[in-house]
Design an enzyme around this catalytic site. Structure first.
Site, PDB file in Angstrom:
ATOM      1  N   ASP A  32      67.278  44.336  29.202  1.00  7.61           N
ATOM      2  CA  ASP A  32      67.801  44.313  27.841  1.00  7.61           C
ATOM      3  C   ASP A  32      69.153  43.606  27.909  1.00  7.61           C
ATOM      4  O   ASP A  32      69.771  43.511  28.963  1.00  7.61           O
ATOM      5  CB  ASP A  32      67.935  45.732  27.283  1.00  7.61           C
ATOM      6  CG  ASP A  32      68.136  45.703  25.774  1.00  7.61           C
ATOM      7  OD1 ASP A  32      68.431  46.750  25.196  1.00  7.61           O
ATOM      8  OD2 ASP A  32      68.035  44.601  25.189  1.00  7.61           O
ATOM      9  N   ASP A  52      59.182  50.503  25.548  1.00  5.93           N
ATOM     10  CA  ASP A  52      60.032  51.101  26.588  1.00  5.93           C
ATOM     11  C   ASP A  52      60.700  52.332  25.985  1.00  5.93           C
ATOM     12  O   ASP A  52      60.996  52.340  24.770  1.00  5.93           O
ATOM     13  CB  ASP A  52      61.115  50.116  27.044  1.00  5.93           C
ATOM     14  CG  ASP A  52      62.349  50.220  26.154  1.00  5.93           C
ATOM     15  OD1 ASP A  52      62.387  49.527  25.126  1.00  5.93           O
ATOM     16  OD2 ASP A  52      63.251  51.026  26.458  1.00  5.93           O
ATOM     17  N   CYS A 112      45.488  66.682  34.044  1.00  8.02           N
ATOM     18  CA  CYS A 112      46.259  65.582  34.647  1.00  8.02           C
ATOM     19  C   CYS A 112      45.948  65.466  36.134  1.00  8.02           C
ATOM     20  O   CYS A 112      45.831  66.471  36.833  1.00  8.02           O
ATOM     21  CB  CYS A 112      47.754  65.843  34.446  1.00  8.02           C
ATOM     22  SG  CYS A 112      48.794  64.538  35.144  1.00  8.02           S
ATOM     23  N   CYS A 161      47.924  63.661  38.287  1.00  7.61           N
ATOM     24  CA  CYS A 161      49.100  63.107  38.984  1.00  7.61           C
ATOM     25  C   CYS A 161      49.419  63.934  40.227  1.00  7.61           C
ATOM     26  O   CYS A 161      48.910  65.044  40.423  1.00  7.61           O
ATOM     27  CB  CYS A 161      50.303  63.052  38.040  1.00  7.61           C
ATOM     28  SG  CYS A 161      51.174  64.610  37.829  1.00  7.61           S
ATOM     29  N   CYS A 200      50.627  67.512  39.391  1.00  2.00           N
ATOM     30  CA  CYS A 200      49.591  68.443  38.917  1.00  2.00           C
ATOM     31  C   CYS A 200      48.544  68.736  39.981  1.00  2.00           C
ATOM     32  O   CYS A 200      47.881  69.774  39.933  1.00  2.00           O
ATOM     33  CB  CYS A 200      48.930  67.880  37.660  1.00  2.00           C
ATOM     34  SG  CYS A 200      50.051  67.881  36.255  1.00  2.00           S
ATOM     35  N   HIS A 215      55.329  63.438  36.766  1.00  2.00           N
ATOM     36  CA  HIS A 215      54.301  63.845  35.799  1.00  2.00           C
ATOM     37  C   HIS A 215      54.474  63.131  34.458  1.00  2.00           C
ATOM     38  O   HIS A 215      53.518  62.576  33.897  1.00  2.00           O
ATOM     39  CB  HIS A 215      54.321  65.364  35.569  1.00  2.00           C
ATOM     40  CG  HIS A 215      53.436  65.766  34.426  1.00  2.00           C
ATOM     41  ND1 HIS A 215      52.055  65.782  34.518  1.00  2.00           N
ATOM     42  CD2 HIS A 215      53.736  66.069  33.145  1.00  2.00           C
ATOM     43  CE1 HIS A 215      51.525  66.110  33.347  1.00  2.00           C
ATOM     44  NE2 HIS A 215      52.525  66.280  32.487  1.00  2.00           N
TER      45      HIS A 215
HETATM   46  C1  LIG Z   1      65.859  54.513  21.821  1.00  6.76           C
HETATM   47  N1  LIG Z   1      65.797  53.638  20.714  1.00  6.76           N
HETATM   48  C2  LIG Z   1      66.103  52.340  20.818  1.00  6.76           C
HETATM   49  N2  LIG Z   1      66.166  51.514  19.754  1.00  6.76           N
HETATM   50  C3  LIG Z   1      66.539  50.306  20.231  1.00  6.76           C
HETATM   51  C4  LIG Z   1      66.822  49.094  19.561  1.00  6.76           C
HETATM   52  C5  LIG Z   1      67.279  48.011  20.309  1.00  6.76           C
HETATM   53  C6  LIG Z   1      67.647  46.765  19.657  1.00  6.76           C
HETATM   54  O1  LIG Z   1      67.589  46.608  18.419  1.00  6.76           O
HETATM   55  N3  LIG Z   1      68.127  45.766  20.442  1.00  6.76           N
HETATM   56  C7  LIG Z   1      68.227  45.894  21.801  1.00  6.76           C
HETATM   57  N4  LIG Z   1      68.693  44.831  22.502  1.00  6.76           N
HETATM   58  N5  LIG Z   1      67.868  47.008  22.451  1.00  6.76           N
HETATM   59  C8  LIG Z   1      67.426  48.102  21.720  1.00  6.76           C
HETATM   60  C9  LIG Z   1      67.135  49.319  22.395  1.00  6.76           C
HETATM   61  C10 LIG Z   1      67.310  49.467  23.895  1.00  6.76           C
HETATM   62  C11 LIG Z   1      66.058  49.116  24.633  1.00  6.76           C
HETATM   63  O2  LIG Z   1      65.169  50.159  24.572  1.00  6.76           O
HETATM   64  C12 LIG Z   1      66.706  50.413  21.626  1.00  6.76           C
HETATM   65  N6  LIG Z   1      66.411  51.698  21.978  1.00  6.76           N
END
Ligand SMILES: CNc1nc2cc3c(=O)[nH]c(N)nc3c(CCO)c2[nH]1
Length: 375
Positions: free
Chosen positions: A95, A269, A307, A309, A312, A338
């Protein structure tokens, strides 16, 4: 620009907007829809790369902001890049740092140039810009890099969200210009626009006109109600190129992964599985289980009987509860193994359901067991 990251469409679902695909990267192929475990500081907390491979984590996420402030991207570069540094030879997505600055640093100032902020570690005054974020990600050598963006808070004024998305577009352009190695690293742009359909359309149009190898939906999972997130997905996903990966950032929980896949999202993610594991909360097929609860003190069954894993297969609720109560690191490792396996297994079942055109039925069955039908 010869795309280093390409999307191969395998099948589109008849029942919904879901699709099966493959994302090809310099470090391997990702079967989608896929969940990416988060390894913020160059490790998925308490997991070894071998354990991640055993549960078939196809790609992991790491963070520009964190590795910039510690140990420093130059050190990672001198180590041979992030793959070498953390001994992970599968794909890595990084990111871009914008979101982390807003979520971690209490003092920050945004200008057209970039963001000035104080390190959440030692208060040092630092600066991130599109160019700096690209320099860092190129030094890390990730396969998929995210454009430097601003994720507006929720809620936010319409005018603020509009000005912010237009600056994010200009920043994306600057990222594209300063990308050192487009031939072997994919740069994804991030669609913003808050909870406003016209602004999401504006952001999508501006960014898709610049032909990035992939696109993310940002600005969600920031405290908005889930139904609002799904509404934004309903009108934003169709604006994204069908022949490129679609990544929903920061999501998430089992129900959100399924609902996102139904709407055509390919990559997800979230820190949820690893974060809740650290306080002993586990995802199971019948809902969340808080292992510290006294009723598990003499429960010698597995966390989840369905599960397969490592946790478990070999350990009981009573033993894991004991370790978590005793603050034993091995307990956190077992709940992390888990929870990650649970989400990775869920995505395998989602891919199977898409293949057999039964994803909506799969959702209903999963929600009924997970106690989500009442939401
Ligand atoms: C947990 N929620 C979340 N909303 C997001 C929204 C953004 C976003 O709008 N831009 C960038 N660059 N990263 C984001 C991330 C981090 C990665 O999970 C976010 N994480």
């Amino acid at each position: 620009m010869t795309a280093a990251v390409t999307y191969e469409s395998i099948k589109t679902c008849k029942q919904s907007g879901a699709r099966l695909g493959r994302v090809h990267t310099p470090h391997g192929v990702i079967e989608t829809p896929a969940f990416m475990p988060v390894g913020t500081q160059a490790t998925v907390k308490t997991m070894s790369p071998e354990e991640l491979k055993t549960m078939d984590a196809q790609i992991i996420l790491s963070n520009t902001y964190h590795l910039f402030i510690r140990p420093g991207h130059e050190i990672v570069k001198d180590a041979g890049g992030l793959h070498k540094f953390m001994n992970w030879d599968r794909p890595i997505l990084t990111d871009s740092g914008g979101f982390q600055v807003f979520s971690l640093s209490n003092m920050r100032k945004i200008t057209e140039e970039g963001v000035t902020f104080k390190s959440h570690l030692n208060g040092d005054k630092l600066f991130l810009s599109p160019e700096k974020a690209m320099e860092i990600q190129n030094a890390l050598g990730s396969d998929i890099m995210m454009a430097f963006d601003e994720c507006p808070p929720f809620p936010a004024e319409y005018e603020y969200v509009k000005k912010s998305l237009e600056r994010t577009t200009r920043w994306a352009e600057r990222c594209l210009q300063s990308h050192a190695r487009p031939q072997d690293q994919g740069l994804f742009a991030i669609i913003q626009g808050g909870m406003h359909e016209d602004l999401r359309k504006l952001s999508a149009e501006q960014l898709t006109s610049m032909d990035f190898p992939g696109y993310a939906i940002g600005g969600l999972s920031v405290g908005e109600p889930k139904h609002l997130m799904y509404e934004v997905l309903d009108y934003t996903t169709p604006l994204m190129p069908a022949n490129k990966p679609r990544y929903l950032m920061g999501v998430g929980s089992p129900d959100a992964l399924i609902e996102g896949a139904i709407r055509g999202i390919d990559m997800f993610d979230c820190v949820l599985p690893t974060r809740i594991a650290r306080n002993g909360t586990c995802m199971t097929s019948s809902g969340r289980l808080v292992i510290r609860n006294a009723k598990y003190a003499t429960d010698f069954g597995p966390l989840d009987a369905k599960c397969s894993c490592y946790t478990c297969t070999n350990y009981s609720r009573a033993y894991i509860r004991h370790l978590i109560k005793a603050d034993e690191t091995f307990g956190i490792r077992l709940t992390t193994i888990h929870n990650l396996h649970f989400l990775l297994q869920l995505m395998r079942e989602v891919r199977e359901a898409i293949k057999e055109d039964r994803l909506l039925d799969f959702r209903d069955t999963f929600f009924a067991a997970y106690g989500l039908n009442d939401n």
